[in-house]
Write a protein that holds these residues in place. Structure first.
Motif, PDB file in Angstrom:
ATOM      1  N   LEU A 163       0.685  -0.901   0.214  1.00 17.08           N
ATOM      2  CA  LEU A 163      -0.255   0.215  -0.195  1.00 17.08           C
ATOM      3  C   LEU A 163       0.831   0.683   0.021  1.00 17.08           C
ATOM      4  N   GLN A 164       1.989   1.471   0.936  1.00 11.47           N
ATOM      5  CA  GLN A 164       2.719   2.462   0.940  1.00 11.47           C
ATOM      6  C   GLN A 164       3.774   2.444  -0.129  1.00 11.47           C
ATOM      7  N   VAL A 165       4.710   1.817  -1.016  1.00 11.82           N
ATOM      8  CA  VAL A 165       4.331   1.665  -2.373  1.00 11.82           C
ATOM      9  C   VAL A 165       3.505   1.902  -3.435  1.00 11.82           C
ATOM     10  N   ALA A 166       2.474   1.650  -3.538  1.00 17.12           N
ATOM     11  CA  ALA A 166       1.449   2.156  -3.896  1.00 17.12           C
ATOM     12  C   ALA A 166       1.275   3.681  -4.601  1.00 17.12           C
ATOM     13  N   ILE A 167       1.344   4.409  -3.225  1.00 17.02           N
ATOM     14  CA  ILE A 167       0.659   5.627  -3.080  1.00 17.02           C
ATOM     15  C   ILE A 167       1.748   6.795  -3.197  1.00 17.02           C
ATOM     16  N   GLU A 168       2.962   6.053  -3.061  1.00 19.44           N
ATOM     17  CA  GLU A 168       3.949   6.556  -3.004  1.00 19.44           C
ATOM     18  C   GLU A 168       4.297   6.772  -4.260  1.00 19.44           C
ATOM     19  N   THR A 169       4.126   5.671  -4.964  1.00 24.99           N
ATOM     20  CA  THR A 169       4.240   5.984  -6.715  1.00 24.99           C
ATOM     21  C   THR A 169       3.676   6.963  -7.300  1.00 24.99           C
ATOM     22  N   VAL A 170       2.373   6.719  -6.523  1.00 25.20           N
ATOM     23  CA  VAL A 170       1.555   7.735  -7.880  1.00 25.20           C
ATOM     24  C   VAL A 170       1.905   8.919  -7.186  1.00 25.20           C
ATOM     25  N   LEU A 171       2.166   9.310  -6.112  1.00 27.78           N
ATOM     26  CA  LEU A 171       2.187  10.550  -5.766  1.00 27.78           C
ATOM     27  C   LEU A 171       4.222  10.834  -6.794  1.00 27.78           C
ATOM     28  N   TYR A 172       4.171  10.605  -6.872  1.00 28.17           N
ATOM     29  CA  TYR A 172       5.844  10.877  -6.744  1.00 28.17           C
ATOM     30  C   TYR A 172       5.914  10.567  -8.676  1.00 28.17           C
ATOM     31  N   LEU A 173       4.822   9.651  -9.398  1.00 28.21           N
ATOM     32  CA  LEU A 173       4.969  10.095 -10.975  1.00 28.21           C
ATOM     33  C   LEU A 173       3.650  10.633 -10.819  1.00 28.21           C
ATOM     34  N   ALA A 174       2.876  11.652 -10.396  1.00 25.87           N
ATOM     35  CA  ALA A 174       1.831  12.837 -10.493  1.00 25.87           C
ATOM     36  C   ALA A 174       3.069  14.178 -10.062  1.00 25.87           C
ATOM     37  N   LEU A 175       3.656  14.311  -9.357  1.00 28.42           N
ATOM     38  CA  LEU A 175       5.347  14.859  -9.472  1.00 28.42           C
ATOM     39  C   LEU A 175       5.772  15.225 -10.275  1.00 28.42           C
ATOM     40  N   ALA A 176       6.466  14.096 -10.506  1.00 27.02           N
ATOM     41  CA  ALA A 176       7.751  13.878 -12.284  1.00 27.02           C
ATOM     42  C   ALA A 176       6.931  14.010 -13.465  1.00 27.02           C
ATOM     43  N   ALA A 177       4.750  14.175 -13.792  1.00 24.39           N
ATOM     44  CA  ALA A 177       4.243  14.748 -14.224  1.00 24.39           C
ATOM     45  C   ALA A 177       4.287  16.352 -14.361  1.00 24.39           C
ATOM     46  N   ALA A 178       3.925  16.719 -13.237  1.00 24.05           N
ATOM     47  CA  ALA A 178       4.235  18.036 -12.905  1.00 24.05           C
ATOM     48  C   ALA A 178       5.299  19.307 -13.899  1.00 24.05           C
ATOM     49  N   VAL A 179       6.257  18.296 -13.115  1.00 29.40           N
ATOM     50  CA  VAL A 179       7.934  18.781 -13.761  1.00 29.40           C
ATOM     51  C   VAL A 179       8.240  18.602 -15.057  1.00 29.40           C
ATOM     52  N   GLY A 180       7.923  17.866 -15.198  1.00 26.48           N
ATOM     53  CA  GLY A 180       7.811  17.118 -16.671  1.00 26.48           C
ATOM     54  C   GLY A 180       7.651  17.670 -17.681  1.00 26.48           C
ATOM     55  N   ARG A 181       6.329  18.574 -17.362  1.00 23.59           N
ATOM     56  CA  ARG A 181       5.754  19.701 -18.785  1.00 23.59           C
ATOM     57  C   ARG A 181       6.683  20.527 -18.898  1.00 23.59           C
ATOM     58  N   ALA A 182       7.100  20.624 -17.717  1.00 20.14           N
ATOM     59  CA  ALA A 182       7.960  22.499 -18.100  1.00 20.14           C
ATOM     60  C   ALA A 182       9.016  21.855 -18.036  1.00 20.14           C
ATOM     61  N   GLY A 183       9.801  20.362 -18.835  1.00 23.08           N
ATOM     62  CA  GLY A 183      10.679  19.922 -19.497  1.00 23.08           C
ATOM     63  C   GLY A 183      11.527  21.009 -20.249  1.00 23.08           C
ATOM     64  N   ALA A 184      10.799  21.333 -21.380  1.00 19.98           N
ATOM     65  CA  ALA A 184      11.577  22.002 -22.583  1.00 19.98           C
ATOM     66  C   ALA A 184      12.247  22.977 -21.474  1.00 19.98           C
ATOM     67  N   TRP A 185      11.696  23.928 -21.186  1.00 19.49           N
ATOM     68  CA  TRP A 185      12.225  24.944 -20.077  1.00 19.49           C
ATOM     69  C   TRP A 185      13.326  24.231 -19.302  1.00 19.49           C
ATOM     70  N   PHE A 186      13.346  24.180 -18.612  1.00 15.88           N
ATOM     71  CA  PHE A 186      14.945  23.125 -17.621  1.00 15.88           C
ATOM     72  C   PHE A 186      15.443  22.061 -18.495  1.00 15.88           C
ATOM     73  N   ARG A 187      15.176  22.051 -19.844  1.00 18.04           N
ATOM     74  CA  ARG A 187      16.316  21.961 -20.939  1.00 18.04           C
ATOM     75  C   ARG A 187      16.943  23.155 -21.334  1.00 18.04           C
ATOM     76  N   ARG A 188      16.361  24.299 -21.080  1.00 15.90           N
ATOM     77  CA  ARG A 188      17.185  25.161 -22.036  1.00 15.90           C
ATOM     78  C   ARG A 188      18.514  25.158 -21.480  1.00 15.90           C
ATOM     79  N   PRO A 189      19.826  25.759 -21.635  1.00 17.21           N
ATOM     80  CA  PRO A 189      21.417  24.800 -21.436  1.00 17.21           C
ATOM     81  C   PRO A 189      21.507  26.191 -20.112  1.00 17.21           C
ATOM     82  N   ALA A 190      20.738  28.036 -20.148  1.00 12.77           N
ATOM     83  CA  ALA A 190      20.429  28.809 -18.744  1.00 12.77           C
ATOM     84  C   ALA A 190      20.108  27.594 -18.201  1.00 12.77           C
ATOM     85  N   ILE A 191      19.134  26.971 -18.167  1.00 12.85           N
ATOM     86  CA  ILE A 191      18.093  26.466 -16.973  1.00 12.85           C
ATOM     87  C   ILE A 191      18.553  25.713 -17.097  1.00 12.85           C
ATOM     88  N   ARG A 192      18.743  24.797 -17.071  1.00 14.25           N
ATOM     89  CA  ARG A 192      19.992  23.547 -16.968  1.00 14.25           C
ATOM     90  C   ARG A 192      20.718  23.308 -15.906  1.00 14.25           C
TER      91      ARG A 192
END
Length: 215
Positions: A163-192
């Motif tokens: 149950l803990q693994v399931a909860i944490e996986t959902v939360l962490y993947l949701a966080l990764a999805a939110a951050v990943g949506r701004a991936g193009a901005w993060f991968r700009r050379p100066a920002i990276r």
């Protein structure tokens, strides 16, 4: 207290624990920012695999032996701290390289599509979790609070860990999805470069603290 009635409190505790800053959060944020959601998936799975192993070791009584042993605890502290230092220095090197070359963007694209890199990211997550002696101490203190006296310890702990693994996986993947949506901005050379420098500093700091801290 029966098992079913304790599940809401267990789930809430897991959510609060998952949201606390630490090596796992730093690793996921950096991976998602630089490699997108798909790049962060193996890191999350590696972290959760390590967590589940610690839960099973706690249920079997081995985690308590690790936590009680000065030598084992010291070894894990040094290995875990050293690995975080390695990841932090690796991020610093990436920031330094990208100042003088244009290989950062190509490196991200290559790593995101590599099967070898998938397993490397999974391994990094697993090692960060397994080499953290505080995870052992946490498991032996956390799970017994939610295991009823009339239930088998190992099987109930294993179930709660799922149950803990399931909860944490959902939360962490949701966080990764939110951050990943701004991936193009993060991968700009100066920002990276800034992200590598900051995340490297965070990982090095966490590594030094883990290696230097007493129980």
């Amino acid at each position: 207290m029966d098992l079913v009635s304790s599940l809401p409190a267990f789930a809430l505790a897991v959510v609060l624990i998952s949201a606390s800053p630490g090596p796992a959060m730093a690793l996921i944020l950096r991976r998602a920012a630089l490699h997108g959601f798909r790049g962060a998936v193996p890191t999350v799975l590696g972290l959760e695999a390590g967590l589940y192993v610690w839960a099973l070791l706690a249920a079997a009584g081995l985690a308590a032996l690790v936590a009680a042993s000065e030598v084992a605890y010291l070894v894990l502290r040094v290995v875990g701290g050293g690995f975080l230092l390695y990841l932090g220095i690796k991020a610093w090197r990436s920031a330094w390289r990208s100042r003088t070359t244009g290989e950062a963007a190509q490196e991200v694209a290559t790593e995101s599509s590599s099967t070898l890199s998938w397993w490397r990211a999974f391994g990094e997550g697993a090692v960060v979790m397994l080499a953290n002696p505080k995870a052992a101490a946490f498991m032996i203190a956390f799970y017994p609070q939610f295991v009823p006296a009339d239930q088998p310890l190992f099987a109930t702990t294993a179930l709660l860990a799922v149950l803990q693994v399931a909860i944490e996986t959902v939360l962490y993947l949701a966080l990764a999805a939110a951050v990943g949506r701004a991936g193009a901005w993060f991968r700009r050379p100066a920002i990276r470069r800034r992200l590598d420098a900051v995340s490297g500093t965070v990982l090095v700091t966490l590594g030094l603290r883990l290696a230097a801290e007493s129980r």
